[in-house]
Design an enzyme around this catalytic site. Structure first.
Site, PDB file in Angstrom:
ATOM      1  N   CYS A 110    -100.908  11.072 -62.703  1.00  0.00           N
ATOM      2  CA  CYS A 110    -101.044   9.613 -62.681  1.00  0.00           C
ATOM      3  C   CYS A 110    -102.422   9.144 -63.130  1.00  0.00           C
ATOM      4  O   CYS A 110    -102.599   7.962 -63.428  1.00  0.00           O
ATOM      5  CB  CYS A 110    -100.734   9.073 -61.289  1.00  0.00           C
ATOM      6  SG  CYS A 110     -99.043   9.412 -60.746  1.00  0.00           S
ATOM      7  N   HIS A 256    -103.317   1.918 -61.117  1.00  0.00           N
ATOM      8  CA  HIS A 256    -102.101   2.698 -61.323  1.00  0.00           C
ATOM      9  C   HIS A 256    -101.028   2.266 -60.323  1.00  0.00           C
ATOM     10  O   HIS A 256    -101.297   2.107 -59.130  1.00  0.00           O
ATOM     11  CB  HIS A 256    -102.398   4.186 -61.156  1.00  0.00           C
ATOM     12  CG  HIS A 256    -101.164   5.004 -60.992  1.00  0.00           C
ATOM     13  ND1 HIS A 256    -100.175   5.036 -61.947  1.00  0.00           N
ATOM     14  CD2 HIS A 256    -100.739   5.784 -59.958  1.00  0.00           C
ATOM     15  CE1 HIS A 256     -99.196   5.821 -61.526  1.00  0.00           C
ATOM     16  NE2 HIS A 256     -99.508   6.282 -60.326  1.00  0.00           N
ATOM     17  N   ASN A 286     -93.091   4.009 -60.466  1.00  0.00           N
ATOM     18  CA  ASN A 286     -94.281   4.777 -60.823  1.00  0.00           C
ATOM     19  C   ASN A 286     -93.995   5.541 -62.112  1.00  0.00           C
ATOM     20  O   ASN A 286     -93.219   6.493 -62.112  1.00  0.00           O
ATOM     21  CB  ASN A 286     -94.620   5.737 -59.683  1.00  0.00           C
ATOM     22  CG  ASN A 286     -95.844   6.593 -59.967  1.00  0.00           C
ATOM     23  OD1 ASN A 286     -96.352   6.622 -61.086  1.00  0.00           O
ATOM     24  ND2 ASN A 286     -96.323   7.302 -58.957  1.00  0.00           N
TER      25      ASN A 286
END
Length: 338
Positions: A110, A256, A286
């Site tokens: 990520c 993020h 996500n």
């Protein structure tokens, strides 16, 4: 001389998976998922599609935004590689008509978009390339156990891309200083145990077969939440200090999109009002390395991000890894990502 953002694009696969869709097979509910993650729906790649296909579509849009047909290098950040070997980026470059340019993958989960931006900035600053197409792309739903209610609702597929060119630090779009970090002592908090050289399935060669669940993501949610808030907050402060910005100077915080509560908690730690916090996790989930460029594209498209705005970027992911940087947003066109 350093990297200046001059184009951006994003792509989401057309298949929408709602919380209600997941609830038909998982012991969960729409209310439970939304309360813990902020996610209402996410996208999923079609059978036969892969990270490569998403990356190509996002790359096309970023090149159109930058009004370019060529670049000197293609860099792809992903954790959902098409194959263990070779890298995806050369094939993406070929499909974009950029056949002989330098092309390589990098992985930092990520945090991949922040690590990738720093890498591309280095290619430009050292004179290796005058322009770079940088793509974050993930087909990560293929690596999540569809029967695990703790991970299946969280992740979605998609790709986001930016074009960077050589420019001056004072230009809009110029990347600020980078704060990057990692903590490998906590690597097992978020990991896929099988598939690499550490644990391989080789039935018939004297090795035990790997348990099925170890091919899927394993996640320790509570300690990850604490680490994410702590690391993103500290990293963001260092990036702001490097840019000589006060928190009040920030027009938009683009974090993020792992969990809406994490992003909101980081903003609270920094003293940023929630109206300056960008969010689209409710619609995409996500998307790992694709998260930040997809969100930037979305914010421009919705009018939440305008030329001249001061933007703080920050991410946290497996590794553990984290990173932050700043930039003044340039005047670049975007295409709507449906």
């Amino acid at each position: 001389m350093l990297g200046v953002l001059t184009g951006i694009g994003g792509y989401l696969p057309p298949t929408v998976v709602t919380n209600d869709d997941l609830c038909s097979t998982l012991d969960t509910s729409d209310e439970w998922i939304v309360a813990r993650t902020g996610i209402r729906e996410r996208r999923k790649v079609a059978d036969g599609a892969s990270t490569r296909d998403l990356a190509v579509e996002a790359g096309k849009r970023a090149l159109r935004s930058a009004e370019r047909t060529t670049v000197d290098a293609v860099v792809l950040a992903t954790t959902s590689f098409d194959r263990l070997c070779p890298a995806v980026a050369p094939e993406v470059a070929h499909l974009l008509g950029l056949d002989t340019v330098a092309a390589f993958d990098l992985t930092s989960a990520c945090s991949g978009f922040l690590y990738g931006l720093a890498t591309c900035n280095g290619l430009i600053a050292t004179g290796v390339a005058d322009s770079v197409l940088f793509i974050g792309a993930e087909a990560f739903t293929t690596l999540v156990d569809p029967d695990d209610r703790n991970t299946a609702p969280i992740f979605g597929d998609g790709a986001g891309a930016v074009v960077l060119r050589r420019g001056e630090p004072e230009e809009p779009g110029a990347l600020g200083g980078f704060d990057l970090g990692s903590d490998g002592a906590r690597a097992d908090l978020l990991a896929i145990p099988a598939g690499g050289s550490r644990q391989r399935s080789a039935v018939g060669l004297g090795f035990a077969e790997v348990p099925t669940n170890e091919w899927y993501l394993q996640m320790a949610g509570r300690p990850l939440y604490t680490q994410a808030v702590e690391r993103m907050s500290a990293s963001s402060r260092r990036a702001l200090k490097d840019a000589d910005w006060a928190v009040a100077d920030v027009d938009l915080f683009v974090g993020h999109q792992a969990n809406v509560r994490i992003v909101q908690a980081v903003a609270e730690e920094l003293g940023l009002p929630q109206e300056k916090v960008a969010v689209n996790i409710d619609r995409v989930g996500n998307t790992l390395a694709a998260s930040i460029p997809l969100l930037l594209n979305d914010c421009v498209d919705r009018g939440q991000l305008r030329a001249g705005d001061r933007v703080l970027l920050s991410a946290f992911g497996a590794g553990l890894s984290w990173g932050s940087t700043t930039l003044v947003w340039p005047d670049v066109p975007v295409e709507t990502v449906h």
